[in-house]
Design a protein around this motif. Structure first.
Motif, PDB file in Angstrom:
ATOM      1  N   ASN A 135      27.563  37.595  26.184  1.00  0.00           N
ATOM      2  CA  ASN A 135      27.438  38.983  26.637  1.00  0.00           C
ATOM      3  C   ASN A 135      28.783  39.541  27.090  1.00  0.00           C
ATOM      4  O   ASN A 135      28.864  40.323  28.029  1.00  0.00           O
ATOM      5  CB  ASN A 135      26.408  39.081  27.767  1.00  0.00           C
ATOM      6  CG  ASN A 135      26.731  38.139  28.931  1.00  0.00           C
ATOM      7  OD1 ASN A 135      27.724  37.420  28.897  1.00  0.00           O
ATOM      8  ND2 ASN A 135      25.895  38.149  29.950  1.00  0.00           N
ATOM      9  N   HIS A 136      29.845  39.147  26.416  1.00  0.00           N
ATOM     10  CA  HIS A 136      31.187  39.562  26.797  1.00  0.00           C
ATOM     11  C   HIS A 136      31.402  41.062  26.579  1.00  0.00           C
ATOM     12  O   HIS A 136      31.007  41.621  25.568  1.00  0.00           O
ATOM     13  CB  HIS A 136      32.241  38.797  25.990  1.00  0.00           C
ATOM     14  CG  HIS A 136      32.222  37.324  26.213  1.00  0.00           C
ATOM     15  ND1 HIS A 136      31.375  36.481  25.549  1.00  0.00           N
ATOM     16  CD2 HIS A 136      32.945  36.534  27.042  1.00  0.00           C
ATOM     17  CE1 HIS A 136      31.568  35.237  25.938  1.00  0.00           C
ATOM     18  NE2 HIS A 136      32.521  35.249  26.846  1.00  0.00           N
ATOM     19  N   VAL A 137      32.057  41.685  27.558  1.00  0.00           N
ATOM     20  CA  VAL A 137      32.505  43.069  27.448  1.00  0.00           C
ATOM     21  C   VAL A 137      33.959  43.096  27.903  1.00  0.00           C
ATOM     22  O   VAL A 137      34.338  42.386  28.837  1.00  0.00           O
ATOM     23  CB  VAL A 137      31.656  44.016  28.312  1.00  0.00           C
ATOM     24  CG1 VAL A 137      32.175  45.443  28.219  1.00  0.00           C
ATOM     25  CG2 VAL A 137      30.188  43.965  27.885  1.00  0.00           C
ATOM     26  N   CYS A 152      41.176  42.459  29.847  1.00  0.00           N
ATOM     27  CA  CYS A 152      40.240  41.934  30.822  1.00  0.00           C
ATOM     28  C   CYS A 152      38.890  41.740  30.142  1.00  0.00           C
ATOM     29  O   CYS A 152      38.329  42.693  29.603  1.00  0.00           O
ATOM     30  CB  CYS A 152      40.117  42.900  32.000  1.00  0.00           C
ATOM     31  SG  CYS A 152      38.983  42.387  33.299  1.00  0.00           S
ATOM     32  N   VAL A 153      38.366  40.502  30.145  1.00  0.00           N
ATOM     33  CA  VAL A 153      37.080  40.180  29.523  1.00  0.00           C
ATOM     34  C   VAL A 153      36.146  39.655  30.602  1.00  0.00           C
ATOM     35  O   VAL A 153      36.521  38.775  31.382  1.00  0.00           O
ATOM     36  CB  VAL A 153      37.233  39.130  28.409  1.00  0.00           C
ATOM     37  CG1 VAL A 153      35.881  38.862  27.747  1.00  0.00           C
ATOM     38  CG2 VAL A 153      38.244  39.604  27.363  1.00  0.00           C
ATOM     39  N   LEU A 154      34.929  40.195  30.634  1.00  0.00           N
ATOM     40  CA  LEU A 154      33.974  39.833  31.670  1.00  0.00           C
ATOM     41  C   LEU A 154      32.622  39.506  31.046  1.00  0.00           C
ATOM     42  O   LEU A 154      32.206  40.153  30.077  1.00  0.00           O
ATOM     43  CB  LEU A 154      33.820  40.986  32.660  1.00  0.00           C
ATOM     44  CG  LEU A 154      33.065  40.709  33.963  1.00  0.00           C
ATOM     45  CD1 LEU A 154      33.865  39.764  34.854  1.00  0.00           C
ATOM     46  CD2 LEU A 154      32.806  42.018  34.711  1.00  0.00           C
ATOM     47  N   SER A 155      31.932  38.514  31.599  1.00  0.00           N
ATOM     48  CA  SER A 155      30.599  38.175  31.106  1.00  0.00           C
ATOM     49  C   SER A 155      29.822  37.461  32.203  1.00  0.00           C
ATOM     50  O   SER A 155      30.408  36.882  33.127  1.00  0.00           O
ATOM     51  CB  SER A 155      30.677  37.280  29.859  1.00  0.00           C
ATOM     52  OG  SER A 155      31.235  36.026  30.183  1.00  0.00           O
ATOM     53  N   ARG A 156      28.502  37.488  32.088  1.00  0.00           N
ATOM     54  CA  ARG A 156      27.646  36.758  33.015  1.00  0.00           C
ATOM     55  C   ARG A 156      27.675  35.278  32.655  1.00  0.00           C
ATOM     56  O   ARG A 156      27.611  34.903  31.494  1.00  0.00           O
ATOM     57  CB  ARG A 156      26.221  37.298  32.930  1.00  0.00           C
ATOM     58  CG  ARG A 156      25.185  36.603  33.773  1.00  0.00           C
ATOM     59  CD  ARG A 156      25.409  36.803  35.261  1.00  0.00           C
ATOM     60  NE  ARG A 156      25.371  38.198  35.674  1.00  0.00           N
ATOM     61  CZ  ARG A 156      25.591  38.619  36.921  1.00  0.00           C
ATOM     62  NH1 ARG A 156      25.868  37.729  37.857  1.00  0.00           N
ATOM     63  NH2 ARG A 156      25.543  39.894  37.223  1.00  0.00           N
ATOM     64  N   GLU A 165      32.041  35.692  34.966  1.00  0.00           N
ATOM     65  CA  GLU A 165      33.262  34.993  34.565  1.00  0.00           C
ATOM     66  C   GLU A 165      34.285  36.007  34.066  1.00  0.00           C
ATOM     67  O   GLU A 165      33.977  36.849  33.222  1.00  0.00           O
ATOM     68  CB  GLU A 165      32.942  33.968  33.481  1.00  0.00           C
ATOM     69  CG  GLU A 165      31.998  32.874  33.952  1.00  0.00           C
ATOM     70  CD  GLU A 165      31.641  31.892  32.850  1.00  0.00           C
ATOM     71  OE1 GLU A 165      31.975  32.173  31.681  1.00  0.00           O
ATOM     72  OE2 GLU A 165      31.038  30.848  33.155  1.00  0.00           O
ATOM     73  N   LEU A 166      35.489  35.919  34.588  1.00  0.00           N
ATOM     74  CA  LEU A 166      36.547  36.874  34.290  1.00  0.00           C
ATOM     75  C   LEU A 166      37.722  36.158  33.627  1.00  0.00           C
ATOM     76  O   LEU A 166      38.175  35.113  34.106  1.00  0.00           O
ATOM     77  CB  LEU A 166      37.017  37.564  35.574  1.00  0.00           C
ATOM     78  CG  LEU A 166      38.243  38.469  35.490  1.00  0.00           C
ATOM     79  CD1 LEU A 166      37.943  39.697  34.634  1.00  0.00           C
ATOM     80  CD2 LEU A 166      38.691  38.893  36.891  1.00  0.00           C
ATOM     81  N   TYR A 167      38.228  36.733  32.534  1.00  0.00           N
ATOM     82  CA  TYR A 167      39.392  36.210  31.828  1.00  0.00           C
ATOM     83  C   TYR A 167      40.421  37.327  31.694  1.00  0.00           C
ATOM     84  O   TYR A 167      40.065  38.473  31.400  1.00  0.00           O
ATOM     85  CB  TYR A 167      39.021  35.692  30.441  1.00  0.00           C
ATOM     86  CG  TYR A 167      38.037  34.555  30.440  1.00  0.00           C
ATOM     87  CD1 TYR A 167      38.469  33.228  30.437  1.00  0.00           C
ATOM     88  CD2 TYR A 167      36.666  34.800  30.433  1.00  0.00           C
ATOM     89  CE1 TYR A 167      37.565  32.180  30.426  1.00  0.00           C
ATOM     90  CE2 TYR A 167      35.753  33.756  30.430  1.00  0.00           C
ATOM     91  CZ  TYR A 167      36.205  32.450  30.425  1.00  0.00           C
ATOM     92  OH  TYR A 167      35.313  31.418  30.419  1.00  0.00           O
ATOM     93  N   LEU A 168      41.695  37.002  31.889  1.00  0.00           N
ATOM     94  CA  LEU A 168      42.775  37.981  31.790  1.00  0.00           C
ATOM     95  C   LEU A 168      43.855  37.479  30.836  1.00  0.00           C
ATOM     96  O   LEU A 168      44.117  36.291  30.751  1.00  0.00           O
ATOM     97  CB  LEU A 168      43.402  38.233  33.167  1.00  0.00           C
ATOM     98  CG  LEU A 168      42.528  38.903  34.235  1.00  0.00           C
ATOM     99  CD1 LEU A 168      43.231  38.864  35.588  1.00  0.00           C
ATOM    100  CD2 LEU A 168      42.195  40.329  33.842  1.00  0.00           C
TER     101      LEU A 168
END
Length: 243
Positions: A135-137, A152-156, A165-168
């Motif tokens: 479910n990445h946005v 910036c990528v965020l997903s549950r 979960e946050l990725y940069l």
């Protein structure tokens, strides 16, 4: 004259093809480029220049990924449907973010790249830590050609429903920053449906229940976040954010 009768359209000199393309509108150039490979190659710079010069776009929809050959449909209100051949956007790719004409594409297996459909410019990114898309946005701060571009990528989390979960990734980095876990239960932020970046240097993530998550990254890499609720005011004026 006999030789001219047997000339193909693809035999036109590149400088003449470019001169013709410069006199056409943006969507006309797209059709022009689809005639043959030589016309497509000769108008790459023209296409990019026209895109950069357009200050106001009409609403366009790109329908892609319905076959393995990369056949796409650009749907416009004024010009109808335009067929585009974009093999980069096959059925295994998903767009998880967009900004100023750039698409951020995720490919099954963990590959990720920036792509600009009109000029067909592609910029590969380091492999994403998660090979499968759930479910990445995503959102990015500026075009990937800018020196300060941050993705910036965020997903549950799939293992903990109370975590995001946050990725940069910053331009020039060879790998994604270490994963950050945010303790934000689903009751505060449900499945995220869209994301954006503001001039205030903040990333916004909105779920389907009008809950807003605001993220910012300090110069020393500290992650700050807050949640808000998008509500309508009593006098029916535009909605406001209430923390």
């Amino acid at each position: 004259m006999a030789n001219m009768r047997h000339m193909q359209w693809s035999d036109l000199p590149p400088e003449l093809i470019t001169d013709i393309a410069e006199r056409l509108g943006l969507l006309e150039v797209m059709r022009f480029r689809s005639v043959c490979q030589s016309w497509n190659s000769a108008t790459s710079s023209t296409m990019s220049a026209k895109i950069e010069s357009v200050l106001k776009y009409e609403i366009w929809f790109l329908h892609y990924g319905y076959d393995s050959a990369g056949q796409c449909q650009l749907v416009t209100a004024e010009n109808g449907n335009i067929t585009m051949n974009l093999p980069e956007l096959d059925e295994s790719t998903t767009c998880i973010g967009s900004y100023q004409g750039w698409l951020l594409m995720f490919k099954q297996g963990g590959s990720m790249f920036f792509f600009r459909p009109f000029s067909k410019t592609k910029i590969d990114l380091p492999k994403f830590p998660n090979s499968e898309l759930t479910n990445h946005v995503a959102a990015f701060s500026s075009p990937p050609t800018s020196a300060d571009c941050t993705v910036c990528v965020l997903s549950r989390s799939t293992s903990n429903d109370d975590e995001l979960e946050l990725y940069l990734l910053r331009r020039g980095c060879n790998e994604w920053n270490q994963q950050h876990k945010l303790n934000i239960p689903r009751s505060s932020i449900d499945t995220i449906k869209c994301a954006a970046y503001s001039k205030a240097r903040e990333f916004y993530f909105l779920d389907h229940g009008d809950n807003l998550l605001t993220l910012s990254v300090t110069p020393n890499q500290e992650i700050r976040w807050r949640t808000s609720k998008l509500v309508d005011t009593i006098d029916n004026s535009p909605g406001t954010f209430h923390p």
